[in-house]
Design a protein around this motif. Structure first.
Motif, PDB file in Angstrom:
ATOM      1  N   THR A   9       0.836  -1.203   0.000  1.00 15.18           N
ATOM      2  CA  THR A   9       0.000   0.000   0.000  1.00 15.18           C
ATOM      3  C   THR A   9       0.872   1.255   0.000  1.00 15.18           C
ATOM      4  OG1 THR A   9      -1.602  -1.265   1.289  1.00 15.18           O
ATOM      5  CG2 THR A   9      -1.941   1.108   1.160  1.00 15.18           C
ATOM      6  N   LYS A  10       1.996   1.198   0.671  1.00 14.93           N
ATOM      7  CA  LYS A  10       2.911   2.348   0.691  1.00 14.93           C
ATOM      8  C   LYS A  10       3.372   2.698  -0.723  1.00 14.93           C
ATOM      9  CE  LYS A  10       7.136   3.949   2.986  1.00 14.93           C
ATOM     10  NZ  LYS A  10       6.470   4.955   3.825  1.00 14.93           N
ATOM     11  N   ARG A  23      -7.199   0.351  -5.955  1.00 14.54           N
ATOM     12  CA  ARG A  23      -6.243  -0.613  -5.407  1.00 14.54           C
ATOM     13  C   ARG A  23      -5.924  -0.277  -3.948  1.00 14.54           C
ATOM     14  NH1 ARG A  23      -2.868  -3.596  -9.073  1.00 14.54           N
ATOM     15  NH2 ARG A  23      -3.388  -3.264 -11.254  1.00 14.54           N
ATOM     16  N   ILE A  24      -5.720   1.010  -3.669  1.00 20.77           N
ATOM     17  CA  ILE A  24      -5.412   1.426  -2.299  1.00 20.77           C
ATOM     18  C   ILE A  24      -6.616   1.182  -1.391  1.00 20.77           C
ATOM     19  CG2 ILE A  24      -4.805   3.401  -0.842  1.00 20.77           C
ATOM     20  CD1 ILE A  24      -3.372   4.543  -3.372  1.00 20.77           C
ATOM     21  N   GLY A  25      -7.800   1.507  -1.888  1.00 21.52           N
ATOM     22  CA  GLY A  25      -9.002   1.291  -1.102  1.00 21.52           C
ATOM     23  C   GLY A  25      -9.207  -0.164  -0.730  1.00 21.52           C
ATOM     24  N   ALA A  26      -8.817  -1.066  -1.612  1.00 20.03           N
ATOM     25  CA  ALA A  26      -8.986  -2.495  -1.343  1.00 20.03           C
ATOM     26  C   ALA A  26      -8.127  -2.974  -0.183  1.00 20.03           C
ATOM     27  CB  ALA A  26      -8.667  -3.299  -2.605  1.00 20.03           C
ATOM     28  N   ASP A  75      -6.513  -0.864   5.046  1.00 20.39           N
ATOM     29  CA  ASP A  75      -6.142  -1.216   6.416  1.00 20.39           C
ATOM     30  C   ASP A  75      -4.641  -1.441   6.565  1.00 20.39           C
ATOM     31  OD1 ASP A  75      -7.082  -3.481   4.730  1.00 20.39           O
ATOM     32  OD2 ASP A  75      -6.224  -4.685   6.332  1.00 20.39           O
ATOM     33  N   GLU A  76      -3.901  -1.537   5.452  1.00 18.87           N
ATOM     34  CA  GLU A  76      -2.454  -1.724   5.509  1.00 18.87           C
ATOM     35  C   GLU A  76      -1.695  -0.404   5.349  1.00 18.87           C
ATOM     36  OE1 GLU A  76      -1.478  -4.535   2.503  1.00 18.87           O
ATOM     37  OE2 GLU A  76      -2.751  -6.125   3.316  1.00 18.87           O
ATOM     38  N   ASP A  93       1.596   8.196   5.006  1.00 18.70           N
ATOM     39  CA  ASP A  93       1.493   8.020   3.559  1.00 18.70           C
ATOM     40  C   ASP A  93       0.175   8.547   3.008  1.00 18.70           C
ATOM     41  OD1 ASP A  93       3.990   6.745   3.416  1.00 18.70           O
ATOM     42  OD2 ASP A  93       3.108   4.828   3.973  1.00 18.70           O
ATOM     43  N   LEU A  94      -0.842   8.674   3.872  1.00 18.93           N
ATOM     44  CA  LEU A  94      -2.133   9.215   3.434  1.00 18.93           C
ATOM     45  C   LEU A  94      -2.113  10.735   3.333  1.00 18.93           C
ATOM     46  CD1 LEU A  94      -4.951   7.193   5.245  1.00 18.93           C
ATOM     47  CD2 LEU A  94      -4.432   7.247   2.812  1.00 18.93           C
TER      48      LEU A  94
END
Length: 605
Positions: free
Chosen positions: A305-306, A331-334, A337-338, A343-344
């Motif tokens: 996710t990063k 992809r990030i939304g899926a 939680d990671e 990073d957000l």
């Protein structure tokens, strides 16, 4: 590196400026022009090896007594390749290796140097050597790189596809099982340790370095060739996580934005030192990024996710297509939680910048996560209600993690004076109530927003506070909220009411325990005492000990009840006075922080 020497004669060519001349006693009768270079040669060695040169010489019509002049400007590999061809025609020693064999093979095909003219001609010799090149990993990489200069010819001869197939097979296999070499993995050779067979230098067997040993070598390929290599390894059955790691390594090498460490808190930007790679233009980087994103495996979790968030930030900087950014957001939304909070914090790079961070982007990512979570709940018939969900649903853990992540994000963006209340509310309200075991995080974010937006009306402050559940605040949060002058009066009263209710419940529980203990220590007429020599004394001792324990327990309960009554009285007085706050966030924020090192500590005023 594999090498092969062709021919037996010593060097008979001499370079004079832009002209190659043959130094034998015969006068040159043919001049071959390739680009700016001229080769003064003889007809017989050329027509004996090349069908094209034989045809061109026979068809040439020039003045009598003058040399035949031929132009081969289109020959693959240019003058350098023709130099080797000319030496081969004169049987002069030339050395084949992985970097020149492709150009020489293409030039031989162009000149029609087949077995129809002489046995062991150049096409056959280069084909045999290519087979040896394909046995080695690093030689195949070099051969594939050299295909770039003669790509159309190499494609027609299927050299590119053969290189890719060879590399894909090796990348998907364990290098310990084969006798081909891996760059950076072979041990140092001592002089004379290489064995020769038929003029070819053999290479040592490599040591395995795991599944990622091929990333660095492959990263030197151009994007079109690297893309085809990725498709080839996928077709060979390589695991998606290994494919994803190769793509991440490749992207970090060629996208400068991914190598930057930016600190938006202190306004500085630091560039991480990397190997010198010429920076492509912004348009080239944009095309590169979109291609890489299209190649990433779709399987959830194989790409970190990063990295996806870094790619999304880069896509915004490079103004990638909306479809590309939407792909990344999904992809990030899926796997939200990671994600890590830092990073957000994606800076807003739009043309009409309102807030420091891109709140809308995070909202879209969260919406994708919620849609996926709802679809998971819909396919789980065993989940009947929220109570059962909180007790048994395996999807609660990701949701709870995301809830904490969003609360931390809201606390980080809340100080932005340009952040409008509807945006803050929309992001906070997207998290369902059951996902927050405690509402301390959202309370902290609300308090930060109230502190940074003192101009909110009473109605707006009440709307904002509706985002939290006062019954789910911890004792520390309740203590802070009860003295928080930024909160609406109605909210403070609710906090005090629920805390008093909680204390009353605790008091009732203590009295219940006290009654049970008194009943358990009541004497029974049929109590059996041990019958031994000192049985009477032992019974008395046991009875005294029970009475002492009972007295201590009752005394402890009385002290605790007294303390709780004092706390209730204190809170009642607070309701009446609503005095100024005495304590801040210092203890509360330490206990309920979100792990961001640079996260500021808030103090009530």
């Amino acid at each position: 590196m594999a090498t092969m020497k062709l021919g037996s004669k010593a060097e008979i060519f001499r370079l004079e400026g832009q002209t190659w001349k043959c130094t034998n006693e015969l006068v040159s009768d043919v001049v071959v022009e390739v680009g700016e270079m001229s080769f003064h040669l003889h007809k017989f060695p050329l027509i004996n090896r090349s069908g094209l040169l034989q045809k061109m010489i026979s068809e040439f019509h020039g003045e009598d007594g003058k040399a035949c002049v031929l132009q081969l400007h289109d020959i693959p590999g240019g003058a350098k390749a023709f130099e080797l061809v000319a030496k081969f025609c004169y049987d002069v020693k030339i050395e084949l290796h992985a970097l020149n064999v492709v150009c020489l093979r293409c030039a031989a095909e162009y000149l029609l140097m087949t077995e129809d003219y002489v046995g062991g001609n150049l096409i056959l010799q280069t084909e045999h050597f290519l087979d040896e090149v394909f046995n080695g990993w690093k030689d195949t990489i070099k051969a594939l790189e050299s295909c770039e200069s003669v790509l159309s010819h190499a494609e027609e001869l299927h050299i590119v596809s053969r290189c890719l197939n060879s590399l894909a097979s090796k990348a998907c296999a364990d290098p310990n099982h084969f006798g081909w070499s891996v760059v950076g993995c072979t041990s140092m050779k001592s002089p004379g340790s290489s064995s020769l067979w038929n003029g070819i230098v053999a290479e040592e067997t490599p040591r395995s370095t795991g599944t990622n040993w091929w990333y660095e070598d492959a990263s030197f390929l151009s994007l079109p060739l690297f893309k085809r290599l990725i498709l080839a390894v996928e077709a060979k059955g390589m695991k998606p996580d290994n494919v994803a790691r190769a793509l991440m390594f490749y992207a970090r090498r060629f996208l400068p934005c991914l190598r930057r460490n930016s600190s938006f808190r202190d306004g500085t930007t630091r560039i991480t030192p990397v190997a010198s790679v010429s920076s492509p233009s912004e348009s080239d980087q944009r095309v590169f990024l979109e291609e890489i994103i299209g190649l990433l495996p779709m399987k959830k979790g194989v790409t970190s996710t990063k990295f996806l968030l870094s790619m999304l930030r880069t896509a915004m900087i490079l103004h990638a297509s909306p479809l590309c950014r939407e792909n990344l957001e999904k992809r990030i939304g899926a796997q939200l939680d990671e994600a890590a909070l830092e990073d957000l914090l994606i800076p807003n790079v739009g043309y009409s910048v309102e807030t420091i961070y891109d709140i809308d982007c995070v909202q879209r990512i969260l919406d994708h996560f919620m849609l996926m979570d709802q679809s998971m709940l819909a396919t789980s018939p065993s989940i009947l209600n929220e109570g059962q969900l909180m007790a048994s649903s395996p999807s609660l853990t990701p949701m709870t993690i995301v809830a904490k992540l969003v609360d931390g994000y809201l606390a980080e963006v809340a100080p932005d004076v340009n952040l409008k209340l509807p945006k803050f509310q929309s992001l906070a309200a997207a998290i369902p109530d059951y996902a927050r075991p405690l509402d301390d995080g959202i309370y902290r974010a609300i308090d930060t927003y109230l502190k940074s937006h003192p101009g909110l009306t009473e109605s707006e402050r009440e709307q904002l506070c509706q985002l939290m559940n006062c019954q789910k605040l911890s004792l520390e949060a309740c203590t802070h909220a009860a003295q928080n002058e930024r909160l609406p009066l109605r909210v403070v009263v609710q906090v005090l009411f629920f805390e008093q209710l909680r204390l009353r419940t605790s008091v009732a529980g203590w009295f219940f325990v006290s009654d049970n203990m008194e009943n358990s220590h009541a004497p029974h007429g049929n109590t059996m005492l041990p019958e031994n020599n000192d049985g009477t004394m032992q019974a008395e001792i046991m009875q005294d000990q029970k009475e002492n324990d009972h007295k201590v327990g009752v005394e402890d309960m009385r002290l605790r009840v007294s303390e709780l009554e004092k706390e209730c009285l204190s809170m009642k007085q607070e309701i009446e006075k609503l005095g100024k706050p005495k304590s801040g966030w210092n203890i509360f924020s330490k206990k309920f922080g979100f792990g961001l090192k640079s996260q500021p500590t808030l103090h009530a005023k």
